[in-house]
Design a protein around this motif. Sequence first.
Motif, PDB file in Angstrom:
ATOM      1  N   PRO A 217      -0.593  -5.037   4.509  1.00 52.49           N
ATOM      2  CA  PRO A 217      -1.508  -4.001   4.017  1.00 52.49           C
ATOM      3  C   PRO A 217      -2.269  -3.280   5.126  1.00 52.49           C
ATOM      4  O   PRO A 217      -2.635  -2.115   4.965  1.00 52.49           O
ATOM      5  N   TYR A 218      -2.510  -3.970   6.249  1.00 52.75           N
ATOM      6  CA  TYR A 218      -3.217  -3.312   7.352  1.00 52.75           C
ATOM      7  C   TYR A 218      -2.387  -2.147   7.897  1.00 52.75           C
ATOM      8  O   TYR A 218      -2.894  -1.033   8.055  1.00 52.75           O
ATOM      9  N   GLN A 221      -2.063   0.776   5.387  1.00 52.41           N
ATOM     10  CA  GLN A 221      -3.288   1.468   4.983  1.00 52.41           C
ATOM     11  C   GLN A 221      -3.305   2.971   5.286  1.00 52.41           C
ATOM     12  O   GLN A 221      -3.758   3.760   4.452  1.00 52.41           O
ATOM     13  N   MET A 224      -1.421   4.533   2.482  1.00 54.25           N
ATOM     14  CA  MET A 224      -2.083   4.332   1.183  1.00 54.25           C
ATOM     15  C   MET A 224      -3.278   5.282   1.071  1.00 54.25           C
ATOM     16  O   MET A 224      -3.524   5.865   0.008  1.00 54.25           O
ATOM     17  N   ILE A 231      -8.652   0.149  -1.331  1.00 57.01           N
ATOM     18  CA  ILE A 231      -8.694  -1.265  -1.731  1.00 57.01           C
ATOM     19  C   ILE A 231      -9.953  -1.534  -2.549  1.00 57.01           C
ATOM     20  O   ILE A 231      -9.907  -2.199  -3.573  1.00 57.01           O
ATOM     21  N   VAL A 247      -6.770  -1.328  -6.105  1.00 56.61           N
ATOM     22  CA  VAL A 247      -5.339  -1.540  -5.880  1.00 56.61           C
ATOM     23  C   VAL A 247      -4.470  -1.086  -7.051  1.00 56.61           C
ATOM     24  O   VAL A 247      -3.291  -0.752  -6.869  1.00 56.61           O
ATOM     25  N   ALA A 252      -3.480   4.363  -5.410  1.00 56.63           N
ATOM     26  CA  ALA A 252      -2.709   3.221  -4.926  1.00 56.63           C
ATOM     27  C   ALA A 252      -1.307   3.221  -5.553  1.00 56.63           C
ATOM     28  O   ALA A 252      -0.315   2.890  -4.890  1.00 56.63           O
ATOM     29  N   TRP A 407      -5.543  -9.571   1.067  1.00 57.69           N
ATOM     30  CA  TRP A 407      -4.377  -9.507   1.956  1.00 57.69           C
ATOM     31  C   TRP A 407      -3.107 -10.096   1.339  1.00 57.69           C
ATOM     32  O   TRP A 407      -2.044  -9.474   1.392  1.00 57.69           O
ATOM     33  N   LEU A 410      -1.808  -8.184  -2.175  1.00 59.47           N
ATOM     34  CA  LEU A 410      -1.401  -6.801  -1.904  1.00 59.47           C
ATOM     35  C   LEU A 410      -0.179  -6.764  -0.987  1.00 59.47           C
ATOM     36  O   LEU A 410       0.738  -5.966  -1.191  1.00 59.47           O
ATOM     37  N   GLY A 411      -0.154  -7.633   0.002  1.00 58.91           N
ATOM     38  CA  GLY A 411       1.004  -7.666   0.902  1.00 58.91           C
ATOM     39  C   GLY A 411       2.274  -8.036   0.162  1.00 58.91           C
ATOM     40  O   GLY A 411       3.325  -7.400   0.336  1.00 58.91           O
ATOM     41  N   GLU A 414       3.454  -5.097  -1.914  1.00 59.50           N
ATOM     42  CA  GLU A 414       4.057  -4.021  -1.116  1.00 59.50           C
ATOM     43  C   GLU A 414       5.460  -4.409  -0.642  1.00 59.50           C
ATOM     44  O   GLU A 414       6.393  -3.587  -0.681  1.00 59.50           O
TER      45      GLU A 414
END
Length: 441
Positions: A217-218, A221, A224, A231, A247, A252, A407, A410-411, A414
């Motif tokens: 997610p970092y 971002q 997104m 977030i 999210v 999102a 984290w 969401l990770g 994705e």
Amino acid sequence: MTTAAVAVVAAALSLTGCSSSASKSASSSSSTPTASSASSSSSSAAAAPSSSSSAPPVRDPNTDLVIWTDAQRAPVLQQFAQSFAAANGISVSVQPVATDLQSAYVTATAAGKGPDIVVGATDWIGNLVQNGAIAPLPLTAGQKGSFEATALNAVTYNGQVYGVPYATENLALITNTGEAAANPATFEDMVANGQAAVKAGKASEALAMQIGQQGDPYTAQPLMGSAGGSIFGTKADGSYDPAQVGVDGTGAKAFAAQLAKYGEKGQNVFKRSIDANNAVSLFTSGKSPYLISGPWALEQVRKAGLKYAISPVPGFAGMGPSQPFVGVQAFYVSAKAKNTAIAQEFTLNYLTKKDVEEALYKVDPRAPALTEAYNDVSKTDPDIAAFQAAAAHGVVLPQIPAMSAVWGPLGIAEAAIVGGADPNTSMTNAATQIKAAIAKG
């Protein structure tokens, strides 16, 4: 403690209004925590950084001022700490902690065996405050005004300043200009350029963007944010609100649709096989003309000897600009410091100097948070200025404890979407898990 040291304490107390530390607490890092090791040595003036060991770090009990940091920054801080110690007749120990600095610090502080000062990322703040591990810092108005606004915002939590920022970092697009055009206007243009490079046999991947099997997610971002996703929503004062999980919001889900479009069942630009272990090397080896990464990749990119350019990550056509997270590195004073006045004096009046930030920049090229230092560095290092420009629409990396609930879910969502899972269902499920984890506390 010597007479001189007592004088320092007295001066610092009068300067800071007696170090009002409201003990509160929190956790996480610039370079993310994990196991730790540290040892120490000290002298009447200043101790050299000690070598690390496999044992959990423990404060040197015979030293007036103890600082914990990572091994890369320890020699630089040692230099300034030694000067401070010599001038004030105290002993100082800079202890390098090899891994999991944040966790080691919280554990040791709770046991009364932590340092007076710790160095770490601002996404630790919520956890450190929650655990009563750091104290607010009484920066003067002049000191606050000397830092980049984003950096100051990043060390501010619940309306109080908890750290002295020294460097900022964010993602940007790095282009191998021998393979593709730099600074593409849109994400779609970048993909077209990358695919053309692949078709021409110059590269094997259109884009090196780390995703991996667990998602990232970092790194996602910036895109997104381009799609309007977030977030967390924010409160009236601009701080993040854990009650507003975004999210499963419209933005999102628009981003999730793009993940699917460019995922493995679509244009095959986003790939789970590209992760933190190979993204930079794909770029430096010439296998991808584009890399989304941060200033930590600069050393490898420069060593590769290729011609490159740095620009903002391009946003999706018809959507907004990219919004990378802006992370900040900072110095924190322990809420249980053995010598609070000395720790505050060193942090507020020595570590806020330009020389310190420029010295730290030389061992790790990230943009100084002090405006004066940034202006100096950016004159001779255009890459630093380029990274700073790429953060024009950046958002502060959330410091609230609830971020730890984000984290993982969401990770995973994705990564699943990139692999072909339904975008809407995946994001809805991730939001449900995040909200449940936050509610559980």
